[in-house]
Each structure stands twice: as structure tokens, then as C-alpha cells.
Scaffold this active site. Structure first.
Site, short mmCIF file in Angstrom:
data_model
loop_
_atom_site.label_atom_id
_atom_site.label_comp_id
_atom_site.label_asym_id
_atom_site.label_seq_id
_atom_site.Cartn_x
_atom_site.Cartn_y
_atom_site.Cartn_z
N HIS A 1 -3.71 -10.00 -3.64
CA HIS A 1 -4.89 -9.64 -2.78
C HIS A 1 -6.38 -9.57 -3.72
O HIS A 1 -7.01 -8.78 -3.37
CB HIS A 1 -4.70 -8.60 -1.74
CG HIS A 1 -3.79 -9.04 -0.68
ND1 HIS A 1 -2.90 -8.37 -0.03
CD2 HIS A 1 -3.27 -10.43 -0.46
CE1 HIS A 1 -2.27 -9.09 0.90
NE2 HIS A 1 -2.38 -10.32 0.57
N ILE B 1 -4.69 -3.56 -4.51
CA ILE B 1 -5.83 -3.77 -5.06
C ILE B 1 -6.29 -2.66 -5.97
O ILE B 1 -7.36 -2.97 -6.57
CB ILE B 1 -7.04 -4.10 -4.08
CG1 ILE B 1 -7.11 -3.06 -3.04
CG2 ILE B 1 -6.49 -5.62 -3.61
CD1 ILE B 1 -8.18 -3.04 -2.06
N ALA C 1 0.97 -1.30 -0.12
CA ALA C 1 0.09 0.03 0.10
C ALA C 1 0.85 1.33 0.02
O ALA C 1 0.42 2.08 -0.52
CB ALA C 1 -0.95 -0.05 1.05
N CYS D 1 -26.16 -12.33 -6.19
CA CYS D 1 -25.93 -12.64 -7.57
C CYS D 1 -27.35 -13.14 -8.30
O CYS D 1 -28.16 -13.72 -7.73
CB CYS D 1 -25.15 -14.30 -7.38
SG CYS D 1 -24.66 -14.92 -8.98
P1 NAD Z 1 0.28 -1.47 5.10
O1 NAD Z 1 -0.64 -0.44 5.33
O2 NAD Z 1 0.50 -2.55 6.27
O3 NAD Z 1 1.86 -0.89 5.20
C1 NAD Z 1 2.21 0.34 4.11
C2 NAD Z 1 3.69 0.47 4.64
O4 NAD Z 1 4.15 1.39 3.52
C3 NAD Z 1 4.05 0.88 5.97
O5 NAD Z 1 5.05 0.35 6.35
C4 NAD Z 1 4.27 2.32 5.62
O6 NAD Z 1 5.55 2.84 6.26
C5 NAD Z 1 4.77 2.51 4.33
N1 NAD Z 1 4.61 3.56 3.58
C6 NAD Z 1 3.32 4.48 3.54
N2 NAD Z 1 3.68 5.42 2.63
C7 NAD Z 1 4.71 5.24 2.11
C8 NAD Z 1 5.54 6.18 1.15
N3 NAD Z 1 4.98 7.18 0.48
N4 NAD Z 1 6.60 5.62 0.67
C9 NAD Z 1 7.18 4.39 1.29
N5 NAD Z 1 6.73 3.78 2.37
C10 NAD Z 1 5.33 4.22 2.56
O7 NAD Z 1 0.20 -2.12 3.68
P2 NAD Z 1 0.86 -3.41 3.06
O8 NAD Z 1 2.11 -3.82 3.72
O9 NAD Z 1 0.58 -3.16 1.64
O10 NAD Z 1 -0.45 -4.54 3.64
C11 NAD Z 1 -1.61 -4.48 3.88
C12 NAD Z 1 -2.80 -4.58 3.08
O11 NAD Z 1 -3.32 -3.33 2.63
C13 NAD Z 1 -2.53 -5.35 1.96
O12 NAD Z 1 -3.40 -6.42 2.01
C14 NAD Z 1 -3.18 -4.55 0.68
O13 NAD Z 1 -4.08 -5.31 -0.10
C15 NAD Z 1 -3.99 -3.30 1.57
N6 NAD Z 1 -4.07 -2.16 0.99
C16 NAD Z 1 -3.92 -1.88 -0.36
C17 NAD Z 1 -4.10 -0.60 -0.99
C18 NAD Z 1 -3.89 -0.19 -2.17
O14 NAD Z 1 -4.37 -0.77 -3.11
N7 NAD Z 1 -3.37 1.10 -2.53
C19 NAD Z 1 -4.53 0.32 0.23
C20 NAD Z 1 -4.65 0.11 1.41
C21 NAD Z 1 -4.42 -1.29 1.86
#
Ligand code: NAD
Length: 257
Positions: free
Chosen positions: A124, A106, A25, A158
Site C-alpha cells: 500500500h 505505510i 496495521a 506538481c
Molecule cells: P485493520 O485496521 O483492518 O486491522 C487491524 C487488525 O489488527 C485488527 O484485526 C485488530 O484486531 C488487529 N490488532 C490491532 N492491534 C493489535 C495488536 N496490538 N496486536 C495484534 N493484533 C492487533 O488493518 P489492516 O488489516 O492492516 O488493513 C487495513 C489498512 O490499514 C491497510 O490498507 C493499511 O495500509 C492501513 N493502515 C496502515 C497503518 C500503518 O501503516 N501503521 C495504520 C492504519 C491503517
């Protein structure tokens, strides 16, 4: 941000033959999509225990809550544009070095950035489709959400089998698609550089991938704002915002080539 680390990351990419990029994310927060765990992230607004697969299947009120949560999170994903970190991954692919792009995200931003869809492994799932949890039929998301809007429906079911509909994403408590996970593990075990961008590395089983890569002999690079449980095994950590870090790394690569 340390310029030595940027140069070192650039050298590691230049010297690698087979790179796997693994994103979470954090790569998309600079595109305006909040992550889960940072302050102000999604888990500061919703209780993740109410949004598990088991709760979704158990009662209408949890399905309603899920669709409310989905309605709240989706506009940021729909309106987001890829940032320099997504574009850097496309550049690594153009260098002919990218074996696979494994993502926990996602939001579909790697597709929009122009990464080759055949190299993308979405562990995911995706928000751009909706699936029936009984017969597994899939629809484009807008088809279902437009119907919900038009007919004032809180929870869609559905038409074919009556099963509950949910985004084609993997909720907590739901199994990952085994073919995607197996392919991701294979790639992790066959690369020589495993580059993680923007993941807290706390969600299993995705977070075991760097470990698998390391055990198979790959070097590990992490670009992330905060610490992770796997920092000690990283060969290089660049602590900073992903878009800036990745664009600096790509800049250092073009100076060297
Ligand atoms: P997480 O929220 O657990 O961790 C995000 C990490 O990214 C953190 O360690 C944070 O310090 C770091 N971070 C945040 N902004 C940053 C930046 N600008 N540059 C560098 N690092 C940065 O997310 P995760 O590890 O992906 O896992 C959790 C779940 O989050 C996954 O299942 C995912 O599907 C879901 N998710 C996805 C989205 C998306 O699709 N964009 C958004 C929210 C959550």
C-alpha cells in the site's frame, strides 16, 4: 495467551525453511499508530468514502480533506518506534528463514526496525514520499509538506505538470502496484510457513495472500487480537497483542536453540 500456542508457533518457525511474514496495521498499534478498524481507529474519525482515489481526483474539496486527514495521521507515524513484533521479524530474518516481508503498512517501521529493504514489499505504498498523480514524479514527503506550511497551501500541485500531489500510498479505489503485488503472490506461493501479524484480512487483494499460500501447501499462522474471515483455514492462531506474542515466541525459540 496460551503457552502451548506460543511453543507451537516457535516449533513451526523452527521447522520451516522458507517463511513469509505478512503484516497489517495491528503490528504497529503498540508503537502508537492507530489501525483503521479497531474502536478509536482511523475510521472512527474519518469517513472512508470521502477519502477514495476517485473522490480525490474529482474535486478540490476532497483533496483538501485528504491533506487534512494526512496531517492528522502523520505525526504518530513520524514519531513511532518499532516494537518487539517488528524486531521479531528482524530476528526471523537473521535466522536465515525469511523469504519476504509483505506489509499493508505505510508507516515505514519495518525499515526502521532493520529489516532488509530488499525483502520488504509495501503493498500500500509509503507515507514518507509524495507523488504526482499525473506525471508520477516523487519527492520526499517533508519537501512538500514544508512547502505547504511555508506558503500556506492546502492542496499541493506538481511544479512540472500541474497534476495533484498525494502521499505515495494506495487510497481506496486505487490500483496496487502490479509488480509489488505479483512478487508478493509469488513469495506467498513458494513459502512453507505464512505468518500473518496484525491484520483484519478484510482489505483485498492483500487478504487473499494467506489463501494463495495455503493452496500452494504452506502452513498458516495468525497473530491477531480479533477474529478474521480466514480464521477457519489457519493452522494456528495466537490471539493476543503482537509485540508480547512475538517476543514470547522468539523467547521460546531461543530456549529451544
Ligand atoms: P485493520 O485496521 O483492518 O486491522 C487491524 C487488525 O489488527 C485488527 O484485526 C485488530 O484486531 C488487529 N490488532 C490491532 N492491534 C493489535 C495488536 N496490538 N496486536 C495484534 N493484533 C492487533 O488493518 P489492516 O488489516 O492492516 O488493513 C487495513 C489498512 O490499514 C491497510 O490498507 C493499511 O495500509 C492501513 N493502515 C496502515 C497503518 C500503518 O501503516 N501503521 C495504520 C492504519 C491503517
Amino acid at each position: 495467551m496460551d503457552s502451548n500456542q506460543i511453543r507451537k508457533a516457535a516449533d513451526m518457525i523452527l521447522n520451516a525453511g522458507r517463511i513469509v511474514v505478512f503484516t497489517g496495521a495491528g503490528i504497529s498499534t503498540e508503537s502508537g499508530i492507530p489501525d483503521f478498524r479497531s474502536p478509536g481507529g482511523i475510521w472512527s474519525q474519518y469517513n472512508q468514502d470521502d477519502l477514495t482515489y476517485q473522490k480525490f481526483m474529482s474535486a478540490e474539496r476532497y483533496r483538501k480533506l485528504y491533506w487534512e486527514y494526512d496531517k492528522a495521521r502523520y505525526p504518530a507515524m513520524r514519531d513511532a518506534k518499532p516494537n518487539d513484533a517488528h524486531l521479531a521479524v528482524v530476528q526471523i530474518e537473521k535466522m536465515g528463514k525469511l523469504k519476504a516481508l509483505i506489509t499493508q503498512n505505510i508507516d515505514g517501521l519495518h525499515y526502521r526496525a532493520g529489516s532488509n529493504p530488499h525483502r520488504i514489499y509495501e503493498l500500500h505504498g509509503t507515507v514518507i514520499e509524495v507523488t504526482c498523480l499525473k506525471c508520477h514524479e516523487r519527492w520526499p514527503r517533508e519537501e512538500i509538506t514544508d512547502r505547504m506550511e511555508r506558503e500556506n497551501i492546502d492542496v499541493p500541485y506538481c511544479d512540472k505538470c500541474g497534476g495533484p500531489l498525494k502521499c505515495a500510498t494506495i487510497a481506496f479505489g486505487q490500483s496496487l502496484p502490479s509488480d509489488v503485488l505479483e512478487a508478493a503472490i509469488d513469495h506467498a506461493q513458494q513459502c512453507d510457513l505464512f505468518l500473518t501479524i496484525g491484520s483484519s484480512l478484510v482489505v483485498q487483494p492483500a487478504s487473499m495472500l494467506p489463501l494463495q499460500a495455503k493452496r500452494a501447501g504452506a502452513e498458516l499462522v495468525l497473530v491477531n487480537l480479533s477474529t478474521t474471515p480466514y480464521d477457519a483455514m489457519m493452522d494456528l492462531i495466537v490471539r493476543g497483542p503482537a509485540a508480547k506474542v512475538m517476543s514470547d515466541i522468539m523467547g521460546a525459540i531461543s530456549e529451544k536453540t
